[in-house]
Design an enzyme around this catalytic site. Structure first.
Site, PDB file in Angstrom:
ATOM      1  N   TYR A  57       0.792  -1.238   0.000  1.00 33.98           N
ATOM      2  CA  TYR A  57       0.000   0.000   0.000  1.00 33.98           C
ATOM      3  C   TYR A  57       0.824   1.288   0.000  1.00 33.98           C
ATOM      4  O   TYR A  57       0.266   2.383  -0.011  1.00 33.98           O
ATOM      5  CB  TYR A  57      -0.946  -0.003   1.208  1.00 33.98           C
ATOM      6  CG  TYR A  57      -1.938  -1.141   1.168  1.00 33.98           C
ATOM      7  CD1 TYR A  57      -2.859  -1.236   0.120  1.00 33.98           C
ATOM      8  CD2 TYR A  57      -1.939  -2.133   2.139  1.00 33.98           C
ATOM      9  CE1 TYR A  57      -3.768  -2.281   0.066  1.00 33.98           C
ATOM     10  CE2 TYR A  57      -2.844  -3.188   2.090  1.00 33.98           C
ATOM     11  CZ  TYR A  57      -3.751  -3.254   1.048  1.00 33.98           C
ATOM     12  OH  TYR A  57      -4.646  -4.288   0.995  1.00 33.98           O
TER      13      TYR A  57
ATOM     14  N   HIS B 185      -8.879   1.427  -5.608  1.00 35.13           N
ATOM     15  CA  HIS B 185      -8.029   0.561  -4.776  1.00 35.13           C
ATOM     16  C   HIS B 185      -6.582   0.926  -5.020  1.00 35.13           C
ATOM     17  O   HIS B 185      -6.177   1.088  -6.179  1.00 35.13           O
ATOM     18  CB  HIS B 185      -8.245  -0.918  -5.113  1.00 35.13           C
ATOM     19  CG  HIS B 185      -9.653  -1.352  -4.901  1.00 35.13           C
ATOM     20  ND1 HIS B 185     -10.166  -1.590  -3.652  1.00 35.13           N
ATOM     21  CD2 HIS B 185     -10.663  -1.528  -5.784  1.00 35.13           C
ATOM     22  CE1 HIS B 185     -11.463  -1.913  -3.786  1.00 35.13           C
ATOM     23  NE2 HIS B 185     -11.781  -1.878  -5.063  1.00 35.13           N
TER      24      HIS B 185
HETATM   25  C1  DQA Z   1      -7.727  -2.240  -0.946  1.00 41.84           C
HETATM   26  C2  DQA Z   1      -7.744  -3.683  -1.424  1.00 41.84           C
HETATM   27  C3  DQA Z   1      -8.639  -4.536  -0.528  1.00 41.84           C
HETATM   28  O1  DQA Z   1      -8.631  -5.882  -0.982  1.00 41.84           O
HETATM   29  C4  DQA Z   1      -8.132  -4.500   0.899  1.00 41.84           C
HETATM   30  O2  DQA Z   1      -9.002  -5.240   1.733  1.00 41.84           O
HETATM   31  C5  DQA Z   1      -7.926  -3.133   1.398  1.00 41.84           C
HETATM   32  C6  DQA Z   1      -7.337  -2.133   0.510  1.00 41.84           C
HETATM   33  C7  DQA Z   1      -6.755  -1.366  -1.777  1.00 41.84           C
HETATM   34  O3  DQA Z   1      -6.812  -0.159  -1.641  1.00 41.84           O
HETATM   35  O4  DQA Z   1      -5.916  -1.897  -2.506  1.00 41.84           O
HETATM   36  O5  DQA Z   1      -8.180  -2.835   2.568  1.00 41.84           O
HETATM   37  O6  DQA Z   1      -9.030  -1.685  -1.125  1.00 41.84           O
END
Ligand code: DQA
Length: 150
Positions: A27, A104
């Site tokens: 992330y 995402h």
């Molecule tokens: C997310 C991807 C999701 O699968 C995960 O549960 C998240 C973050 C992303 O920003 O890549 O909490 O939404």
């Protein structure tokens, strides 16, 4: 609150408050406050007001969506894990009849299979994934254009 500008809601779902320290290899290292700060600034440049909320609680997100249905013109949402589980969130988004931009940070399609399913994508105007925090910025540009009728 500037009453004149169109308002765009940005919603960050569960665990996104931990950005910066949470799985940084997936992330990134940028904190949520920094991302939101850039989005508010970009909103000013684009002529829209940006309001951001992060919540770890599905019901709080649903209540928030209900509360902005009259005041806001579009929703940019990273639903976190709720993406893959929540019919409740899908129904709330459908219920407010606003254009939805699903974001995402990671490319969910390149990850575990349970992340490939989204209850939100089928009702979204657009889905941006795998672009890191830039995905929010592209979504904001798209939402601002739509709101302005461009
Ligand atoms: C997310 C991807 C999701 O699968 C995960 O549960 C998240 C973050 C992303 O920003 O890549 O909490 O939404």
């Amino acid at each position: 609150m500037n009453q004149d500008l169109p308002r765009i809601a940005i919603i960050h779902g569960p665990n996104l408050n931990l950005l910066g320290t949470r799985e940084p290899d997936v992330y990134g290292t940028e904190r949520l406050a920094d991302i939101n700060g850039r989005l508010v600034q970009l909103g000013k440049e684009l002529g829209v007001a940006v309001d951001a909320l992060q919540s770890n609680h599905e019901g709080e997100i649903v209540d928030h969506l209900h509360s902005i249905r009259e005041s806001h013109s579009a929703v940019i949402i990273n639903p976190g894990g709720l993406t893959h589980t929540s019919i409740v969130l899908r129904d709330a988004l459908l219920g407010i009849s606003l254009p939805i931009y699903e974001v995402h940070l990671s490319n969910v399609h390149a990850r575990e299979e349970f992340r490939h399913k989204s209850y939100i994508s089928g009702i979204a105007a657009a889905v941006l994934c795998g672009l890191g925090a830039q995905g929010y910025e592209f979504a904001l540009r798209a939402a601002a254009s739509k709101v302005a009728g461009r």
